[in-house]
Design a protein around this motif. Structure first.
Motif, PDB file in Angstrom:
ATOM      1  N   GLU A 223       0.883  -1.172   0.000  1.00  0.00           N
ATOM      2  CA  GLU A 223       0.000   0.000   0.000  1.00  0.00           C
ATOM      3  C   GLU A 223       0.923   1.225   0.000  1.00  0.00           C
ATOM      4  O   GLU A 223       1.770   1.336  -0.878  1.00  0.00           O
ATOM      5  N   ASN A 224       0.798   2.126   0.968  1.00  0.00           N
ATOM      6  CA  ASN A 224       1.710   3.277   0.976  1.00  0.00           C
ATOM      7  C   ASN A 224       2.627   3.252   2.197  1.00  0.00           C
ATOM      8  O   ASN A 224       3.069   4.290   2.700  1.00  0.00           O
ATOM      9  N   LEU A 225       2.961   2.034   2.633  1.00  0.00           N
ATOM     10  CA  LEU A 225       3.810   1.864   3.812  1.00  0.00           C
ATOM     11  C   LEU A 225       5.186   1.321   3.422  1.00  0.00           C
ATOM     12  O   LEU A 225       5.311   0.497   2.515  1.00  0.00           O
ATOM     13  N   MET A 226       6.214   1.771   4.119  1.00  0.00           N
ATOM     14  CA  MET A 226       7.596   1.376   3.823  1.00  0.00           C
ATOM     15  C   MET A 226       7.908   0.044   4.503  1.00  0.00           C
ATOM     16  O   MET A 226       8.247   0.013   5.688  1.00  0.00           O
ATOM     17  N   VAL A 227       7.790  -1.043   3.766  1.00  0.00           N
ATOM     18  CA  VAL A 227       7.953  -2.360   4.371  1.00  0.00           C
ATOM     19  C   VAL A 227       9.382  -2.899   4.296  1.00  0.00           C
ATOM     20  O   VAL A 227       9.645  -4.018   4.727  1.00  0.00           O
ATOM     21  N   ASP A 228      10.292  -2.110   3.751  1.00  0.00           N
ATOM     22  CA  ASP A 228      11.702  -2.509   3.753  1.00  0.00           C
ATOM     23  C   ASP A 228      12.529  -1.535   4.575  1.00  0.00           C
ATOM     24  O   ASP A 228      13.743  -1.436   4.403  1.00  0.00           O
ATOM     25  N   VAL A 229      11.871  -0.816   5.470  1.00  0.00           N
ATOM     26  CA  VAL A 229      12.574   0.162   6.298  1.00  0.00           C
ATOM     27  C   VAL A 229      13.666  -0.538   7.105  1.00  0.00           C
ATOM     28  O   VAL A 229      13.476  -1.631   7.626  1.00  0.00           O
ATOM     29  N   SER A 230      14.833   0.099   7.159  1.00  0.00           N
ATOM     30  CA  SER A 230      15.952  -0.459   7.910  1.00  0.00           C
ATOM     31  C   SER A 230      15.852  -0.040   9.365  1.00  0.00           C
ATOM     32  O   SER A 230      15.712   1.147   9.672  1.00  0.00           O
ATOM     33  N   ILE A 231      15.914  -0.999  10.264  1.00  0.00           N
ATOM     34  CA  ILE A 231      15.731  -0.702  11.686  1.00  0.00           C
ATOM     35  C   ILE A 231      17.091  -0.477  12.333  1.00  0.00           C
ATOM     36  O   ILE A 231      17.769  -1.408  12.768  1.00  0.00           O
ATOM     37  N   SER A 232      17.489   0.780  12.374  1.00  0.00           N
ATOM     38  CA  SER A 232      18.814   1.122  12.892  1.00  0.00           C
ATOM     39  C   SER A 232      18.758   1.938  14.178  1.00  0.00           C
ATOM     40  O   SER A 232      19.795   2.253  14.759  1.00  0.00           O
ATOM     41  N   ASN A 233      17.555   2.295  14.621  1.00  0.00           N
ATOM     42  CA  ASN A 233      17.421   3.019  15.885  1.00  0.00           C
ATOM     43  C   ASN A 233      16.023   2.793  16.466  1.00  0.00           C
ATOM     44  O   ASN A 233      15.176   2.149  15.841  1.00  0.00           O
ATOM     45  N   HIS A 234      15.784   3.311  17.656  1.00  0.00           N
ATOM     46  CA  HIS A 234      14.520   3.074  18.352  1.00  0.00           C
ATOM     47  C   HIS A 234      13.331   3.633  17.561  1.00  0.00           C
ATOM     48  O   HIS A 234      12.283   2.975  17.455  1.00  0.00           O
ATOM     49  N   LYS A 235      13.490   4.820  16.996  1.00  0.00           N
ATOM     50  CA  LYS A 235      12.394   5.437  16.244  1.00  0.00           C
ATOM     51  C   LYS A 235      11.980   4.562  15.068  1.00  0.00           C
ATOM     52  O   LYS A 235      10.782   4.345  14.828  1.00  0.00           O
ATOM     53  N   LEU A 236      12.970   4.038  14.349  1.00  0.00           N
ATOM     54  CA  LEU A 236      12.663   3.214  13.184  1.00  0.00           C
ATOM     55  C   LEU A 236      12.064   1.867  13.589  1.00  0.00           C
ATOM     56  O   LEU A 236      11.234   1.317  12.867  1.00  0.00           O
ATOM     57  N   LYS A 237      12.463   1.358  14.744  1.00  0.00           N
ATOM     58  CA  LYS A 237      11.852   0.110  15.202  1.00  0.00           C
ATOM     59  C   LYS A 237      10.383   0.334  15.550  1.00  0.00           C
ATOM     60  O   LYS A 237       9.512  -0.481  15.219  1.00  0.00           O
ATOM     61  N   GLU A 238      10.103   1.456  16.196  1.00  0.00           N
ATOM     62  CA  GLU A 238       8.712   1.777  16.516  1.00  0.00           C
ATOM     63  C   GLU A 238       7.892   1.968  15.242  1.00  0.00           C
ATOM     64  O   GLU A 238       6.743   1.534  15.156  1.00  0.00           O
ATOM     65  N   ARG A 239       8.481   2.601  14.253  1.00  0.00           N
ATOM     66  CA  ARG A 239       7.790   2.775  12.979  1.00  0.00           C
ATOM     67  C   ARG A 239       7.500   1.415  12.353  1.00  0.00           C
ATOM     68  O   ARG A 239       6.407   1.175  11.835  1.00  0.00           O
ATOM     69  N   ALA A 240       8.482   0.521  12.407  1.00  0.00           N
ATOM     70  CA  ALA A 240       8.307  -0.811  11.835  1.00  0.00           C
ATOM     71  C   ALA A 240       7.176  -1.565  12.532  1.00  0.00           C
ATOM     72  O   ALA A 240       6.347  -2.214  11.876  1.00  0.00           O
ATOM     73  N   ILE A 241       7.138  -1.492  13.839  1.00  0.00           N
ATOM     74  CA  ILE A 241       6.077  -2.170  14.596  1.00  0.00           C
ATOM     75  C   ILE A 241       4.710  -1.618  14.209  1.00  0.00           C
ATOM     76  O   ILE A 241       3.746  -2.371  14.003  1.00  0.00           O
ATOM     77  N   ASN A 242       4.630  -0.310  14.083  1.00  0.00           N
ATOM     78  CA  ASN A 242       3.357   0.322  13.699  1.00  0.00           C
ATOM     79  C   ASN A 242       2.940  -0.068  12.283  1.00  0.00           C
ATOM     80  O   ASN A 242       1.755  -0.256  12.006  1.00  0.00           O
ATOM     81  N   ILE A 243       3.918  -0.183  11.382  1.00  0.00           N
ATOM     82  CA  ILE A 243       3.623  -0.602  10.007  1.00  0.00           C
ATOM     83  C   ILE A 243       3.033  -2.011  10.012  1.00  0.00           C
ATOM     84  O   ILE A 243       2.022  -2.277   9.353  1.00  0.00           O
ATOM     85  N   ILE A 244       3.657  -2.903  10.761  1.00  0.00           N
ATOM     86  CA  ILE A 244       3.168  -4.282  10.832  1.00  0.00           C
ATOM     87  C   ILE A 244       1.748  -4.315  11.392  1.00  0.00           C
ATOM     88  O   ILE A 244       0.871  -5.016  10.867  1.00  0.00           O
ATOM     89  N   SER A 245       1.513  -3.545  12.437  1.00  0.00           N
ATOM     90  CA  SER A 245       0.182  -3.521  13.060  1.00  0.00           C
ATOM     91  C   SER A 245      -0.877  -2.977  12.106  1.00  0.00           C
ATOM     92  O   SER A 245      -2.001  -3.490  12.040  1.00  0.00           O
ATOM     93  N   LYS A 246      -0.519  -1.931  11.350  1.00  0.00           N
ATOM     94  CA  LYS A 246      -1.480  -1.326  10.422  1.00  0.00           C
ATOM     95  C   LYS A 246      -1.872  -2.303   9.312  1.00  0.00           C
ATOM     96  O   LYS A 246      -3.029  -2.372   8.904  1.00  0.00           O
ATOM     97  N   ILE A 247      -0.910  -3.059   8.829  1.00  0.00           N
ATOM     98  CA  ILE A 247      -1.172  -3.968   7.720  1.00  0.00           C
ATOM     99  C   ILE A 247      -1.892  -5.237   8.177  1.00  0.00           C
ATOM    100  O   ILE A 247      -2.783  -5.742   7.495  1.00  0.00           O
ATOM    101  N   THR A 248      -1.510  -5.744   9.346  1.00  0.00           N
ATOM    102  CA  THR A 248      -2.039  -7.040   9.791  1.00  0.00           C
ATOM    103  C   THR A 248      -3.153  -6.933  10.825  1.00  0.00           C
ATOM    104  O   THR A 248      -3.802  -7.940  11.121  1.00  0.00           O
ATOM    105  N   SER A 249      -3.343  -5.739  11.399  1.00  0.00           N
ATOM    106  CA  SER A 249      -4.298  -5.532  12.501  1.00  0.00           C
ATOM    107  C   SER A 249      -3.882  -6.271  13.767  1.00  0.00           C
ATOM    108  O   SER A 249      -4.693  -6.468  14.681  1.00  0.00           O
ATOM    109  N   ALA A 250      -2.632  -6.677  13.842  1.00  0.00           N
ATOM    110  CA  ALA A 250      -2.114  -7.339  15.045  1.00  0.00           C
ATOM    111  C   ALA A 250      -1.882  -6.309  16.135  1.00  0.00           C
ATOM    112  O   ALA A 250      -1.714  -5.117  15.870  1.00  0.00           O
ATOM    113  N   SER A 251      -1.835  -6.767  17.370  1.00  0.00           N
ATOM    114  CA  SER A 251      -1.572  -5.871  18.494  1.00  0.00           C
ATOM    115  C   SER A 251      -0.131  -5.390  18.453  1.00  0.00           C
ATOM    116  O   SER A 251       0.714  -5.984  17.768  1.00  0.00           O
TER     117      SER A 251
END
Length: 302
Positions: A223-251
């Motif tokens: 969709e319009n989410l960055m699913v290959d984002v590189s997780i190199s710091n806390h902010k990017l890890k949080e973004r990655a978790i939010n991306i996964i949750s938005k796409i899958t509806s997981a907690s």
């Protein structure tokens, strides 16, 4: 290189800003804002040319080639800026998109006098990174006449690499040295000849389009989410978790735990949750789908 500088659109005087030196702050800002609003429309006029550049770039990537930006001064810095943002945004190798500028890395923060006037340096810098016919080279020069860029484009064409010339003047000299050209005409600058203004803004927009469109076509977005984002710091890890949750509806917790078990790979995490499968199986499906999340899921769900 005998082209008269004063004949260039980028060097002509803007009739709307002749009194800018006597204007108050508010009026100066309004003049600049009025001129900036013309930039997006100028870019709109050359979208067909940008599309060709994206085609070249995407095809290079599919062949295992690279995207190489070449420029001097502000133009060079814009190429470097776009290149260095690709690894954290799209999880690319640092060599996949590169920015070369006259004078080398030190010229990014301090001008190296005369470097842009030597066409042989453009060729030498491409040889240093072992340019191949699989690569795409985009030469950037607002004036369209920078010798460093011309030398780079000439060499790139000689070895069979795809080439694009990006300038802000019609019939630019660099356009003659490339397979395709993008001449985005933004008009005279607020301050005559200061191409770090409208010209640079237009070029930044176009470089954003080229790299982002190519990466999307490589499957680096769902969709319009960055699913290959590189997780190199806390902010990017949080973004990655939010991306996964938005796409899958997981907690949040499920997304976090899955991401950690998937070696911090967002794509694999999404497939794992969507298909209720293992990391190994998710990786296998992604490989079969050439890295496209949607296709990987469809391989199972149909």
């Amino acid at each position: 290189m005998e082209q008269n500088l004063t004949s260039l659109t980028t060097e002509s005087r803007n009739q709307q800003t002749l009194q800018i030196d006597t204007a108050n702050t508010k009026d100066i800002l309004k003049m600049m804002n009025d001129e900036d609003q013309k930039v997006a429309l100028a870019v709109q006029d050359v979208l067909a040319d940008v599309e060709v550049a994206v085609k070249f770039t995407y095809e290079s990537f599919k062949r295992g080639g690279r995207l190489i930006y070449v420029g001097a001064g502000t133009s060079g810095r814009l190429g470097v800026l776009d290149a260095v943002e690709c690894p954290p945004t799209f999880g690319t190798d640092f060599n996949m998109v590169q920015g070369l500028m006259a004078g080398g890395e030190k010229a990014f923060v301090k001008a190296v006098e005369g470097a842009e006037d030597r066409d042989e340096l453009g060729e030498e810098d491409l040889k240093l990174i072992h340019l191949t016919a699989n690569d795409t080279v985009i030469g950037i020069a607002a004036s369209g006449r920078t010798p460093y860029v011309i030398g780079a484009l000439k060499y790139a064409r000689e070895i069979g690499a795809k080439t694009v010339a990006l300038s802000c003047n019609e019939n630019a000299l660099i356009s003659k040295e490339a397979d395709h050209s993008i001449e985005v005409i933004v008009g005279p600058e607020v301050l005559t000849g200061s191409t770090r203004l409208k010209a640079a803004t237009a070029h930044k927009m176009i470089l954003n389009m080229i790299s982002t469109s190519s990466m999307i076509q490589l499957g680096k977005a769902y969709e319009n989410l960055m699913v290959d984002v590189s997780i190199s710091n806390h902010k990017l890890k949080e973004r990655a978790i939010n991306i996964i949750s938005k796409i899958t509806s997981a907690s949040y917790n499920q997304s976090k735990l899955t991401l950690e078990s998937a070696q911090n790979e967002v794509k694999a995490s999404i497939v794992m949750i969507k298909l209720d499968t293992t990391y190994a199986e998710a990786t296998k499906l992604l490989n079969e789908a050439d890295g496209y999340v949607r296709k990987a899921i469809e391989l199972v769900k149909g």
